[in-house]
Design an enzyme around this catalytic site. Sequence first.
Site, PDB file in Angstrom:
ATOM      1  N   ILE A 431       0.819  -1.222   0.000  1.00 45.46           N
ATOM      2  CA  ILE A 431       0.000   0.000   0.000  1.00 45.46           C
ATOM      3  C   ILE A 431       0.851   1.270   0.000  1.00 45.46           C
ATOM      4  CG2 ILE A 431      -1.841   1.228   1.250  1.00 45.46           C
ATOM      5  CD1 ILE A 431      -2.672  -1.376  -0.227  1.00 45.46           C
ATOM      6  N   GLU A 484       8.498   5.387   1.563  1.00 45.18           N
ATOM      7  CA  GLU A 484       8.120   6.608   2.303  1.00 45.18           C
ATOM      8  C   GLU A 484       8.994   6.913   3.521  1.00 45.18           C
ATOM      9  OE1 GLU A 484       3.861   6.797   2.943  1.00 45.18           O
ATOM     10  OE2 GLU A 484       3.451   5.905   0.998  1.00 45.18           O
ATOM     11  N   ARG A 515      -3.082   8.047  21.566  1.00 43.65           N
ATOM     12  CA  ARG A 515      -2.623   8.576  20.270  1.00 43.65           C
ATOM     13  C   ARG A 515      -3.060  10.034  20.107  1.00 43.65           C
ATOM     14  NH1 ARG A 515      -0.791   8.427  15.206  1.00 43.65           N
ATOM     15  NH2 ARG A 515      -2.148   9.075  13.503  1.00 43.65           N
ATOM     16  N   HIS A 641      -6.445   4.115  -2.430  1.00 45.57           N
ATOM     17  CA  HIS A 641      -6.554   3.198  -1.287  1.00 45.57           C
ATOM     18  C   HIS A 641      -7.546   3.772  -0.283  1.00 45.57           C
ATOM     19  CE1 HIS A 641      -5.680   0.364   1.827  1.00 45.57           C
ATOM     20  NE2 HIS A 641      -5.419   1.344   2.663  1.00 45.57           N
ATOM     21  N   HIS A 694      -2.494  -4.358  11.185  1.00 47.35           N
ATOM     22  CA  HIS A 694      -2.538  -3.836  12.556  1.00 47.35           C
ATOM     23  C   HIS A 694      -2.124  -4.905  13.565  1.00 47.35           C
ATOM     24  CE1 HIS A 694      -5.313  -1.342  10.154  1.00 47.35           C
ATOM     25  NE2 HIS A 694      -4.701  -0.372  10.805  1.00 47.35           N
ATOM     26  N   CYS A 726      -3.228  -2.298   4.409  1.00 48.39           N
ATOM     27  CA  CYS A 726      -2.861  -0.916   4.732  1.00 48.39           C
ATOM     28  C   CYS A 726      -1.342  -0.787   4.636  1.00 48.39           C
ATOM     29  CB  CYS A 726      -3.363  -0.563   6.139  1.00 48.39           C
ATOM     30  SG  CYS A 726      -3.990   1.130   6.227  1.00 48.39           S
TER      31      CYS A 726
END
Length: 753
Positions: A431, A484, A515, A641, A694, A726
Amino acid sequence: MTILNHTLGFPRVGLRRELKKAQESYWAGNSTREELLAVGRELRARHWDQQKQAGIDLLPVGDFAWYDHVLTTSLLLGNVPPRHQNKDGSVDIDTLFRIGRGRAPTGEPAAAAEMTKWFNTNYHYMVPEFVKGQQFKLTWTQLLEEVDEALALGHKVKPVLLGPITYLWLGKVKGEQFDRLSLLNDILPVYQQVLAELAKRGIEWVQIDEPALVLELPQAWLDAYKPAYDALQGQVKLLLTTYFEGVTPNLDTITALPVQGLHVDLVHGKDDVAELHKRLPSDWLLSAGLINGRNVWRADLTEKYAQIKDIVGKRDLWVASSCSLLHSPIDLSVETRLDAEVKSWFAFALQKCHELALLRDALNSGDTAALAEWSAPIQARRHSTRVHNPAVEKRLAAITAQDSQRANVYEVRAEAQRARFKLPAWPTTTIGSFPQTTEIRTLRLDFKKGNLDANNYRTGIAEHIKQAIVEQERLGLDVLVHGEAERNDMVEYFGEHLDGFVFTQNGWVQSYGSRCVKPPIVIGDVSRPAPITVEWAKYAQSLTDKPVKGMLTGPVTILCWSFPREDVSRETIAKQIALALRDEVADLEAAGIGIIQIDEPALREGLPLRRSDWDAYLQWGVEAFRINAAVAKDDTQIHTHMCYCEFNDIMDSIAALDADVITIETSRSDMELLESFEEFDYPNEIGPGVYDIHSPNVPSVEWIEALLKKAAKRIPAERLWVNPDCGLKTRGWPETRAALANMVQAAQNLRRG
């Protein structure tokens, strides 16, 4: 009739994110429960005191949460899923963390509760779970303890409680299906008990939050309000509190309730103050939500004064934030890097408290001089060259329908793309992001702090990109990404390279649990002064003969995850971003990048609260994406996405994006999501995520194969891609390598038939 002010809630995390640090230290076993509880006490005392010093009359108590306020309400009501319960049936702070995170320092790990967006904000709440025949009882007395704390400190207290109907509305039924509204009579006795306890403590007003009243609720839910509030009346005065939209459509339901006051959001709602005054019972208090609780802009207090002044003296009136200040950063005064002009346009939570004090004083005295002085910078902003870029405004005005159309339809483009890329059946890709290792984060931080010069930084990033390409080639992936390494965050990175955005040092807001995010702020017209991603994409492509995807964050997502301007529409901002990124697509294409992914994870979550407003939003949201992508030639493949759990209700719009390939998050739903695409007869290519990134668990080859075979029953195999669900930014390399190797093997097995 003296006018008072109040806030609906205050940020919990602390100016230096003290709560986050204390939570994570406790979870890691580096501090005790007592130390964690002490940090909470200290933050609450500080925040009450800060609001009081800023001039707030009634302080919210019960807005603090160890993880999330909806989860706190679940514990208050004794609603603990069986898998998270302590063996002896007791409830403690670890119970709360097990529901939120799936694990805590004590107790057995179990699947965390589902998390979803709180209305249309970027805050997430833990979804309550309901089962048939469920029992409720007052279990977790955090609210009462905090009220005692605040009273002991000598504060004027206004407890905050999530209302019973909104609480049920926000939850989900587990196991055997039934109408969760049928549980209302079971939870009301707990609410009665809580209100009785508050009355014993001498509390006059309780803020009871019912934001569901701004929605287009089914009639049965609207009808439930009267009997529910009949049962709750009489012990204390109730301030029925709504926010994020106006209440006019449901005002008949509201005015029939036996409450003593109503809070309305006069920022996001279109309610007319004179009309509200006319329709509300004359003995009700009106709490006017005039200061925006979910943005960072200084208010034009002269406008706010004009909005409310005609009803001053005609009924009991309070002035307030539109919603909880939870959605705003805490204190502007600690920002040292914003230039003086831009800084004068902002107000964070503490400055918003000051605005409420100025407004209250002016309404009580009739003297508006201080309001005019406060409002001068935001009025001057309207003419600032920092805000208006005539070239951007001219380009936006010149957009035609042609600008949002690819040259040819998907079938023609697909032919050109097949000829160009010659990909095998079941093509494999990822992704976008690869693990952000400590080395990568240190490299970026050193560069940001000035401890590393640009040349050494670029050499370091180039090395990480090279490593990502080598890893992918070794694994046998078909379409590669550069990984990235240079990006801190998918929105912040683009905001830093676009004119029209600014960033704060400490503008943290809570997203969920521990978070926090630091959203960019859109201060003016958006444009792209120079290419953003081209250099690194071109470098990555030079290292391999396989196609490397260019990676962009889409215009709607950048908008939704930033603090937007208030002086132009969201549509205008999205289309300005789309035009800036359109130039990026053209430059990537010119640099030889043949596959470009434009991520739009926020398209669905940006939906307005009322379904009747959806079409207008989706129309411009889709148009923004298409403006961004439509410059691409036929043989350039555009990917997008999305990660949601719900597509059915917006399938038309997803198809209208006209992306050549869409990758989606489906692993956790066992491919059920594909049902929407099958029923809709989705025409383009699709990559259903085959494993959940995840989780650190590595999926087996057999498991991935089984999922793909299941997918092929719904979507023709020649239109299927193979990918995780993801980005892999948060994973470690060992499990990433193992999972991707199994994914590639599964695809190869399917090719062999």
